[in-house]
Design a protein around this motif. Structure first.
Motif, PDB file in Angstrom:
ATOM      1  N   GLY A 126       0.920  -1.261  -0.083  1.00  0.00           N
ATOM      2  CA  GLY A 126      -0.193  -0.129  -0.053  1.00  0.00           C
ATOM      3  C   GLY A 126       0.692   1.414  -0.040  1.00  0.00           C
ATOM      4  O   GLY A 126       2.034   1.116   0.268  1.00  0.00           O
ATOM      5  N   ARG A 127       0.087   2.457  -0.354  1.00  0.00           N
ATOM      6  CA  ARG A 127       0.665   3.646  -0.488  1.00  0.00           C
ATOM      7  C   ARG A 127      -0.073   4.823   0.101  1.00  0.00           C
ATOM      8  O   ARG A 127      -1.362   4.722  -0.324  1.00  0.00           O
ATOM      9  N   ILE A 128       0.580   5.377   1.197  1.00  0.00           N
ATOM     10  CA  ILE A 128      -0.414   6.636   1.633  1.00  0.00           C
ATOM     11  C   ILE A 128       0.281   7.886   1.385  1.00  0.00           C
ATOM     12  O   ILE A 128       1.413   7.963   1.811  1.00  0.00           O
ATOM     13  N   VAL A 129      -0.605   8.926   0.903  1.00  0.00           N
ATOM     14  CA  VAL A 129       0.002  10.312   0.667  1.00  0.00           C
ATOM     15  C   VAL A 129      -0.794  11.326   1.666  1.00  0.00           C
ATOM     16  O   VAL A 129      -2.085  11.326   1.096  1.00  0.00           O
ATOM     17  N   HIS A 130      -0.325  12.179   2.483  1.00  0.00           N
ATOM     18  CA  HIS A 130      -1.227  12.939   2.908  1.00  0.00           C
ATOM     19  C   HIS A 130      -0.504  14.341   2.529  1.00  0.00           C
ATOM     20  O   HIS A 130       0.594  14.405   2.228  1.00  0.00           O
ATOM     21  N   ILE A 131      -1.498  15.490   2.503  1.00  0.00           N
ATOM     22  CA  ILE A 131      -0.721  16.783   2.384  1.00  0.00           C
ATOM     23  C   ILE A 131      -0.686  17.390   3.550  1.00  0.00           C
ATOM     24  O   ILE A 131      -2.038  17.769   4.443  1.00  0.00           O
ATOM     25  N   ALA A 132       0.601  17.788   4.116  1.00  0.00           N
ATOM     26  CA  ALA A 132       0.906  18.297   5.191  1.00  0.00           C
ATOM     27  C   ALA A 132       1.093  19.919   5.127  1.00  0.00           C
ATOM     28  O   ALA A 132       0.737  20.542   3.949  1.00  0.00           O
ATOM     29  N   ALA A 133       2.004  20.468   5.726  1.00  0.00           N
ATOM     30  CA  ALA A 133       2.204  22.140   5.214  1.00  0.00           C
ATOM     31  C   ALA A 133       3.758  22.608   6.290  1.00  0.00           C
ATOM     32  O   ALA A 133       3.709  21.753   7.504  1.00  0.00           O
ATOM     33  N   ALA A 141       3.425  33.137  13.814  1.00  0.00           N
ATOM     34  CA  ALA A 141       2.146  33.883  14.672  1.00  0.00           C
ATOM     35  C   ALA A 141       0.937  33.791  13.771  1.00  0.00           C
ATOM     36  O   ALA A 141       0.927  33.460  12.350  1.00  0.00           O
ATOM     37  N   ASN A 142      -0.221  33.668  14.659  1.00  0.00           N
ATOM     38  CA  ASN A 142      -1.388  33.477  14.088  1.00  0.00           C
ATOM     39  C   ASN A 142      -1.657  31.950  13.244  1.00  0.00           C
ATOM     40  O   ASN A 142      -2.699  31.923  12.384  1.00  0.00           O
ATOM     41  N   GLN A 143      -0.903  31.241  13.522  1.00  0.00           N
ATOM     42  CA  GLN A 143      -1.247  29.697  12.999  1.00  0.00           C
ATOM     43  C   GLN A 143      -1.071  28.519  13.803  1.00  0.00           C
ATOM     44  O   GLN A 143      -0.896  27.801  13.440  1.00  0.00           O
ATOM     45  N   ALA A 144      -1.563  28.945  15.030  1.00  0.00           N
ATOM     46  CA  ALA A 144      -1.679  27.869  16.208  1.00  0.00           C
ATOM     47  C   ALA A 144      -2.413  26.711  15.663  1.00  0.00           C
ATOM     48  O   ALA A 144      -2.098  25.475  15.792  1.00  0.00           O
ATOM     49  N   ALA A 145      -3.671  26.981  15.602  1.00  0.00           N
ATOM     50  CA  ALA A 145      -4.756  25.879  15.345  1.00  0.00           C
ATOM     51  C   ALA A 145      -4.231  25.269  13.910  1.00  0.00           C
ATOM     52  O   ALA A 145      -4.193  23.979  13.848  1.00  0.00           O
ATOM     53  N   TYR A 146      -3.786  25.807  12.810  1.00  0.00           N
ATOM     54  CA  TYR A 146      -3.505  25.304  11.599  1.00  0.00           C
ATOM     55  C   TYR A 146      -2.391  24.489  11.617  1.00  0.00           C
ATOM     56  O   TYR A 146      -2.240  23.382  11.259  1.00  0.00           O
ATOM     57  N   ALA A 147      -1.127  25.128  12.396  1.00  0.00           N
ATOM     58  CA  ALA A 147       0.169  24.396  12.376  1.00  0.00           C
ATOM     59  C   ALA A 147      -0.224  23.013  13.352  1.00  0.00           C
ATOM     60  O   ALA A 147       0.479  21.889  13.065  1.00  0.00           O
ATOM     61  N   ALA A 148      -0.802  23.221  14.292  1.00  0.00           N
ATOM     62  CA  ALA A 148      -1.366  21.994  15.443  1.00  0.00           C
ATOM     63  C   ALA A 148      -1.661  20.908  14.428  1.00  0.00           C
ATOM     64  O   ALA A 148      -1.252  19.594  14.615  1.00  0.00           O
ATOM     65  N   SER A 149      -2.579  21.206  13.585  1.00  0.00           N
ATOM     66  CA  SER A 149      -3.439  20.173  12.815  1.00  0.00           C
ATOM     67  C   SER A 149      -2.423  19.329  11.640  1.00  0.00           C
ATOM     68  O   SER A 149      -2.575  18.321  11.544  1.00  0.00           O
ATOM     69  N   LYS A 150      -1.699  20.491  11.137  1.00  0.00           N
ATOM     70  CA  LYS A 150      -0.677  19.901  10.203  1.00  0.00           C
ATOM     71  C   LYS A 150       0.290  18.956  10.827  1.00  0.00           C
ATOM     72  O   LYS A 150       0.949  17.995  10.284  1.00  0.00           O
ATOM     73  N   ALA A 151       0.864  19.603  12.100  1.00  0.00           N
ATOM     74  CA  ALA A 151       1.676  18.628  12.872  1.00  0.00           C
ATOM     75  C   ALA A 151       1.040  17.107  13.090  1.00  0.00           C
ATOM     76  O   ALA A 151       1.853  16.251  13.205  1.00  0.00           O
ATOM     77  N   ALA A 152      -0.129  17.278  13.527  1.00  0.00           N
ATOM     78  CA  ALA A 152      -0.760  16.074  13.625  1.00  0.00           C
ATOM     79  C   ALA A 152      -0.869  15.264  12.419  1.00  0.00           C
ATOM     80  O   ALA A 152      -0.440  13.904  12.673  1.00  0.00           O
ATOM     81  N   VAL A 153      -0.850  15.671  11.443  1.00  0.00           N
ATOM     82  CA  VAL A 153      -0.819  14.752  10.198  1.00  0.00           C
ATOM     83  C   VAL A 153       0.400  14.293   9.898  1.00  0.00           C
ATOM     84  O   VAL A 153       0.774  13.059   9.453  1.00  0.00           O
TER      85      VAL A 153
END
Length: 228
Positions: A126-133, A141-153
């Motif tokens: 299998g192959r899995i690819v997710h889009i992170a950031a 600054a101003n990225q806490a929620a977005y950055a945390a969610s992408k860190a989780a990915v």
């Protein structure tokens, strides 16, 4: 299986894979956009579609995986492009933004991975690819929620890679630069568009990552910021 298949990046990925003769499971929340995508693909392409699906719902994701197996006999790859972007300072409004970003970015990645992994385990491939950031590596600054969610990915992808290496299942993330889309051009009219990354450039990278030739690449967070 390509989630967010009718979006700018998803469309580039499905178009490239269809041209390579890959059987496709195309998932998108927008019925009309998904229908237009399928219409644009080669007539010989074999495509199974799911429109209006809530990929944060495990039952929905499981049903899609089962339908894919019924139609094509298995699931060799998952390319998850579903996600969202929101910014703001850490204040009284952050909790709602946090829940939204965690649902769109982290939960969808988790739920879709859970749905396809048993099929891949059974096939021992299998192959899995997710889009992170990039903010998933270091927030601004101003990225806490977005950055945390992408860190989780990113952390999810790393765990999958280590847990399933013995089953010949790889898991990787793409960290795109600014993608050249009509929406980004409208939002940033004064930006240097020639410095942006074309959706098809990322699609080619993903096509490699889900191919048998990419067996040795797993657990990686791969920047996609260069120019052609």
């Amino acid at each position: 299986m390509v989630t967010g298949a009718a979006g700018n990046l998803g469309r580039a990925i499905t178009t490239r894979l269809a041209g390579e003769g890959v059987n496709l499971v195309c998932v998108d929340r927008t019925t009309d956009a998904l229908a237009a995508l399928v219409q644009s693909l080669p007539s010989e392409a074999k495509v199974l579609t799911f429109a209006g699906a809530d990929l944060s719902d495990p039952a929905v994701a499981q049903a899609m995986a089962e339908a894919a197996v019924d139609s094509f006999g298995g699931i060799d790859g998952l390319v998850n492009t579903v996600g969202g972007f929101a910014t703001g300072p850490v204040d009284g409004d952050t909790l709602g933004q946090w829940d939204l970003m965690m649902n769109l970015n982290a939960r969808v990645a988790l739920v879709t991975s859970i749905a396809v992994l048993p099929v891949m385990q059974a096939a021992r491939y299998g192959r899995i690819v997710h889009i992170a950031a990039a903010p998933g590596l270091k927030a601004g600054a101003n990225q806490a929620a977005y950055a945390a969610s992408k860190a989780a990915v990113l952390r999810l992808t790393e765990s999958i890679a280590l847990e399933h290496r013995g089953n010949r299942i790889t898991a990787n993330c793409i960290l795109p630069g600014t993608i050249d889309t009509p929406q980004n051009r409208a939002a940033m009219p004064d930006a240097k568009v020639p410095d942006w990354v074309l959706p098809d450039s990322i699609a080619r990278l993903i096509a490699f990552l889900i191919s048998p030739e990419a067996a040795v690449v797993t657990g990686a967070a791969i920047p996609a910021t260069g120019l052609e």
